[in-house]
Design an enzyme around this catalytic site. Structure first.
Site, PDB file in Angstrom:
ATOM      1  N   HIS A 185      68.779  62.860  77.758  1.00  0.00           N
ATOM      2  CA  HIS A 185      68.114  64.009  78.791  1.00  0.00           C
ATOM      3  C   HIS A 185      68.428  63.529  80.213  1.00  0.00           C
ATOM      4  O   HIS A 185      68.031  62.451  80.459  1.00  0.00           O
ATOM      5  CB  HIS A 185      66.702  64.468  78.732  1.00  0.00           C
ATOM      6  N   ASP A 207      65.544  61.124  81.272  1.00  0.00           N
ATOM      7  CA  ASP A 207      65.199  59.884  80.629  1.00  0.00           C
ATOM      8  C   ASP A 207      66.111  58.879  81.372  1.00  0.00           C
ATOM      9  O   ASP A 207      65.560  57.912  81.688  1.00  0.00           O
ATOM     10  CB  ASP A 207      65.918  59.889  79.233  1.00  0.00           C
TER      11      ASP A 207
HETATM   12  C1  XUL Z   1      62.484  67.574  70.207  1.00  0.00           C
HETATM   13  C2  XUL Z   1      63.973  67.367  70.026  1.00  0.00           C
HETATM   14  C3  XUL Z   1      64.676  67.026  71.491  1.00  0.00           C
HETATM   15  C4  XUL Z   1      66.180  67.577  71.295  1.00  0.00           C
HETATM   16  C5  XUL Z   1      66.908  67.402  72.601  1.00  0.00           C
HETATM   17  O1  XUL Z   1      61.909  67.788  69.073  1.00  0.00           O
HETATM   18  O2  XUL Z   1      64.419  67.038  69.117  1.00  0.00           O
HETATM   19  O3  XUL Z   1      64.527  65.678  71.776  1.00  0.00           O
HETATM   20  O4  XUL Z   1      66.876  66.657  70.394  1.00  0.00           O
HETATM   21  O5  XUL Z   1      65.963  67.700  73.723  1.00  0.00           O
END
Ligand code: XUL
Ligand code: CO
Length: 437
Positions: free
Chosen positions: A101, A104
């Site tokens: 993300h 992150d």
């Molecule tokens: C949350 C989840 C996220 C997604 C990406 O449950 O799985 O981390 O994979 O946003």
């Protein structure tokens, strides 16, 4: 920079007889299965957020993990050094991909402009490290759930300014994903849902979500990003109900809003079980409708009702999932992303290796077992035989649309009763699968 995982060498394949816990017993990246290397079949990816950001605190206590790549400063320099530590890990583990993300990898600033600048500074190092190691970006995404501004949602917020902020954030995340040659981009609607219907205009929120995704599709064209878009279904947590609740809900939404040709699904094992389905059900449903794109490989705890994000070690799940993936012809842009974190008590850096090695070995065993099941053809032959009544006679006429209720009534009135049911052999098939594990 000092090594983050000093004393740990590259993890090698040593075979099933090895007693070395820091080796692969089954994952042999160069081994050919159905004409392709294991490396190319499995396309393993490390989730940056869990592996390098999640200290494993919970609501009863703080983080426990030793993360020598964090100096606690929250500085850009630290974020850049963390990237170097992450790539040391990817390389020692031997994975081909990672996912992140935006927030992150780089800290959120006081304004959007500042956040974008922070991201650019870190993306420079991500790019250098990708070049140095050959590790690629499987997909990028934007964190539209952690900051308090997203308390009511992002694309489905009641506040139009929040929608606009989310759009700007996603535009930037797509740009950097393109810059890093990412093979895909994920939309997980962390807060796209509701806490109570008493304050929610559901229709309006769904329309806004579709509008948001159409804008993303347009922007993708504008910037020339060629990666695959995915939606990741999840039924609840953090909201009480999330609109992308399972594969079927996503498929209906994508069809209604004319988005089905632009997005595939990223199916997560733990989200499937939270939705009351098996992981395999979600994969099969997506594959059957031509929208299975990628996988967040993890595992839940069926006795707990939340997203425990454990590493996948269940041989049945890994075998059946690889069977579905092989049956659909394998991954193209997608892969197996370990969206999983170590247990709170597994606090040492070496535990990150043990966790990923276990996941990789289990999927490698699943791949080998699935290939053997396919080679022997027993399951496929059984299913073909089970539906044989559709291959000729009245079955073929129905499938070809040659008959309707009138003709079928005449057919059945003449015949009197539907005959020739055969056993489904449930237990025999379950016993048979065990022979491959
Ligand atoms: C949350 C989840 C996220 C997604 C990406 O449950 O799985 O981390 O994979 O946003
Ligand atoms: Co996920």
């Amino acid at each position: 920079m000092k090594e983050a995982f000093a004393g740990i060498k590259k993890i090698e394949y040593e075979g099933p007889e090895s007693k070395n816990p820091l080796s692969f017993k089954h994952y042999n990246p160069d081994q050919i299965v159905e004409g392709k290397t294991m490396f190319d079949h499995l396309r393993f990816s490390v989730a940056y957020w869990h592996a390098f950001r999640n200290g494993c605190g919970d609501q009863f206590g703080g983080p426990t993990r030793l993360m020598p790549w964090d100096d606690g400063s929250g500085s850009i320099e630290n974020a850049q050094n963390r990237v170097r530590a992450a790539f040391e890990f990817f390389q020692k583990l031997g994975v081909g991909f990672y996912c992140f993300h935006d927030r992150d990898v780089a800290p959120e600033g006081a304004t959007l402009a500042e956040s974008n600048k922070n991201l650019d500074e870190v993306v420079k190092v991500l790019k250098e490290e990708q070049k140095r190691t050959g590790v690629k970006l499987l997909w990028g995404t934007a964190c539209l759930f952690a900051h308090p501004r997203f308390m009511h949602g992002a694309a489905t917020s009641c506040n139009a300014d929040v929608f606009a902020f989310a759009a700007a954030q996603v535009a930037k995340a797509m740009e950097v994903t393109k810059e890093l040659d990412g093979e895909g981009y994920v939309f997980w609607g962390g807060r796209e849902g509701y806490k109570t219907l008493l304050n929610t205009d559901m229709k309006r929120e769904l329309d806004h979500l579709a509008k948001f995704l159409h804008m993303a599709v347009d922007y993708k064209k504008q910037i020339g990003f060629k990666g695959q878009f995915y939606i990741e279904p999840k039924p609840k947590e953090p909201t009480k109900h999330q609109y992308d609740s399972d594969a079927a809900a996503c498929f209906a939404f994508l069809q209604k809003y004319d988005l089905v040709h632009h997005l595939k699904l990223n199916i997560e094992a733990n989200h499937a079980t939270l939705a009351g389905h098996t992981f395999i059900h979600e994969l099969e449903f997506a594959a059957a409708n031509g929208i299975l794109g990628s996988v967040d490989a993890n595992r839940g705890d069926l006795l707990l009702g939340w997203d425990t994000d454990q590493f996948p070690t269940d041989l049945y799940d890994c075998t059946f999932s690889m069977l579905t993936i092989l049956n659909m012809g394998g991954f193209t842009t997608g892969g197996l992303n370990f969206d999983a974190h170590v247990a709170r008590e597994s606090f040492e850096p070496v535990d990150l290796f043990h966790a990923h090695i276990g996941g990789m070995d289990t999927f490698a065993r699943g791949l080998k077992a699935a290939a053997a099941i396919r080679r022997d053809g027993v399951l496929k032959n059984f299913v073909t035989e089970r539906y044989a009544s559709w291959d000729s006679g009245i079955g073929a006429d129905i499938e070809k649309g040659k008959v309707g209720f009138k003709e079928l009534s005449a057919y059945m009135l003449k015949k009197g009763e539907a005959t020739a049911n055969k056993s489904g052999r449930v237990e025999m098939l379950e016993n048979l699968i065990n022979e491959y594990l």
